[in-house]
Design a protein around this motif. Structure first.
Motif, PDB file in Angstrom:
ATOM      1  N   ARG A 110      32.274  51.035  12.020  1.00 48.29           N
ATOM      2  CA  ARG A 110      32.125  50.233  10.804  1.00 48.29           C
ATOM      3  C   ARG A 110      33.237  49.198  10.681  1.00 48.29           C
ATOM      4  NH1 ARG A 110      30.151  55.250   8.637  1.00 48.29           N
ATOM      5  NH2 ARG A 110      32.256  55.858   8.013  1.00 48.29           N
ATOM      6  N   ASP A 111      34.370  49.470  11.330  1.00 47.53           N
ATOM      7  CA  ASP A 111      35.488  48.524  11.320  1.00 47.53           C
ATOM      8  C   ASP A 111      35.396  47.509  12.455  1.00 47.53           C
ATOM      9  OD1 ASP A 111      36.571  49.694   9.090  1.00 47.53           O
ATOM     10  OD2 ASP A 111      37.974  50.968  10.202  1.00 47.53           O
ATOM     11  N   GLY A 112      34.299  47.561  13.231  1.00 48.93           N
ATOM     12  CA  GLY A 112      34.084  46.563  14.265  1.00 48.93           C
ATOM     13  C   GLY A 112      34.235  47.034  15.688  1.00 48.93           C
ATOM     14  N   ALA A 113      34.381  48.332  15.921  1.00 48.52           N
ATOM     15  CA  ALA A 113      34.570  48.844  17.278  1.00 48.52           C
ATOM     16  C   ALA A 113      33.306  48.671  18.114  1.00 48.52           C
ATOM     17  CB  ALA A 113      34.964  50.318  17.236  1.00 48.52           C
ATOM     18  N   LEU A 114      33.510  48.447  19.400  1.00 52.47           N
ATOM     19  CA  LEU A 114      32.427  48.435  20.385  1.00 52.47           C
ATOM     20  C   LEU A 114      32.684  49.553  21.379  1.00 52.47           C
ATOM     21  CD1 LEU A 114      29.920  47.143  21.702  1.00 52.47           C
ATOM     22  CD2 LEU A 114      31.490  45.669  22.996  1.00 52.47           C
ATOM     23  N   CYS A 115      31.731  50.463  21.500  1.00 49.25           N
ATOM     24  CA  CYS A 115      31.846  51.562  22.451  1.00 49.25           C
ATOM     25  C   CYS A 115      31.192  51.172  23.776  1.00 49.25           C
ATOM     26  CB  CYS A 115      31.180  52.819  21.908  1.00 49.25           C
ATOM     27  SG  CYS A 115      31.866  53.416  20.346  1.00 49.25           S
ATOM     28  N   GLY A 116      31.443  51.967  24.767  1.00 47.72           N
ATOM     29  CA  GLY A 116      30.817  51.782  26.071  1.00 47.72           C
ATOM     30  C   GLY A 116      30.895  53.093  26.812  1.00 47.72           C
ATOM     31  N   ILE A 117      30.234  53.160  27.957  1.00 46.93           N
ATOM     32  CA  ILE A 117      30.329  54.372  28.768  1.00 46.93           C
ATOM     33  C   ILE A 117      30.658  53.947  30.191  1.00 46.93           C
ATOM     34  CG2 ILE A 117      27.788  54.423  28.995  1.00 46.93           C
ATOM     35  CD1 ILE A 117      28.226  57.569  29.163  1.00 46.93           C
TER      36      ILE A 117
END
Length: 364
Positions: A110-117
């Motif tokens: 919600r604070d703008g993080a982008l996840c990945g794997i």
């Protein structure tokens, strides 16, 4: 939270234009990511209890998630790959992490993080080093989508005891990463590179699940259906462009071109039916894990075959026009061919077939 699918559809031309622009120099889809974030795509996979849509985490959310990934892939396969990796990480934390870890990840998103794997090893695989109570990482990951932009990658790492663990590792602007994989012919706009984790400290809270969870079935195989949904979007777009360009050239009445269009439509529908089946089976907790994994692996092979068939039909139907760089078809074919290239296809097919030699596929 209701996801604005119609708003996303309206932006497909804009996202496609960015994908073509980024392909020229391997740029990251900054604007496209911001756009789908504004629609709530990056939080859609969070459970409804955490203000998400529950796509892929709450029961019954698979169909809507398939629609989201398919539409994104239709607009931009590189953007679809980034979204799929982001959602994959959320799914693994939701399945194997603690409620506290999932809540914390939701806050970051919600604070703008982008996840990945990022799980592909180099010759220098990632290890967890222990010095008293301090944990640090050493090693690299290859084929890391969004290497310069992902803020919370989920990775695998080996412990001093030889166990494989999953970690969510927050990374900052001081990251040691290569911006891209040199010479990659497709998916150039996904920012795929290498990432060096050496020297990054982690807390015990970063460790997700138990040893071996990443390879645990059925999740290890079942998650592939989300990638199929993105690829299906690319297949959708190629079929649409094949028809439109044949019509524009006045070739749509030619019987041989009509046959190609018919075969392309069959291939697309085959991919769609298999992807939908894989999504529904994966969302059914009653079906045995081996049957879920086997079904999804068969679907993976079917979608790959359908995608390659549509690429060939497009090339034959449009001729040399399909190989001109200014034709968007040329870029999409490269992206789709690259995206479909998943590891161990022969082994995957053989194992899936073995599952159903003596029984039929499940019917969700």
């Amino acid at each position: 939270m209701n996801f604005p699918f119609e708003s996303l559809k309206a932006c497909l031309p804009e996202l496609e234009a960015e994908a073509s622009e980024n392909d020229r120099d391997g740029s990251f889809p900054v604007a496209g990511l911001a756009l789908i974030r504004s629609f709530g795509a990056l939080s859609a996979a969070l459970p409804k209890s955490l203000d998400g849509c529950g796509f892929g985490t709450d029961p019954g959310g698979a169909t809507a998630l398939m629609q989201l990934l398919r539409l994104t892939g239709e607009a931009s396969l590189p953007l679809g790959r980034l979204l799929e990796g982001h959602i994959n990480a959320i799914r693994l934390v939701a399945r194997y992490g603690t409620p506290s870890q999932l809540r914390q990840l939701a806050t970051h998103i919600r604070d703008g993080a982008l996840c990945g794997i990022w799980v592909t090893e180099t010759t220098n695989p990632v290890h967890i080093l222990r010095n008293g109570t301090t944990l640090t990482l050493e090693g690299e990951k290859a084929f890391a989508s969004g290497a310069l932009h992902v803020t919370h990658p989920l990775i695998t790492a080996e412990t001093p005891d030889g166990e494989t663990r999953m970690l969510i590792v927050p990374v900052d602007k001081n990251r040691k990463a290569a911006a891209s994989i040199g010479g990659l012919c497709g998916m150039r706009g996904s920012g795929t590179g290498r990432f060096d984790f050496t020297g990054i400290g982690i807390s015990p809270e970063a460790i997700i699940g138990a040893p071996g969870d990443y390879l645990r079935q059925p999740e290890f195989s079942a998650g592939a259906w989300r990638g199929m949904a993105v690829a299906l979007g690319g297949i959708d777009r190629l079929v649409t462009l094949l028809r439109a360009q044949l019509i524009a050239r006045g070739r749509d009445t030619n019987p041989y071109q009509r046959a190609r269009i018919g075969e392309a439509l069959i291939a697309r529908e085959t991919a769609a039916l298999w992807t939908c089946k894989a999504a529904l089976v994966s969302d059914d907790d009653v079906i045995p894990p081996a049957d879920i994994a086997g079904t999804v692996n068969l679907a993976r092979m079917a979608v790959e075959r359908a995608g390659l068939d549509v690429i060939e039909l497009t090339q034959r139907g449009l001729g040399l026009a399909a190989f001109i760089r200014t034709n968007v078809v040329e870029r999409i074919m490269r992206d789709l061919a690259t995206y479909l290239r998943q590891p161990a296809p022969d082994e995957t097919l053989a194992e899936a077939a073995a599952t159903f030699i003596r029984r039929d596929l499940p019917q969700p």
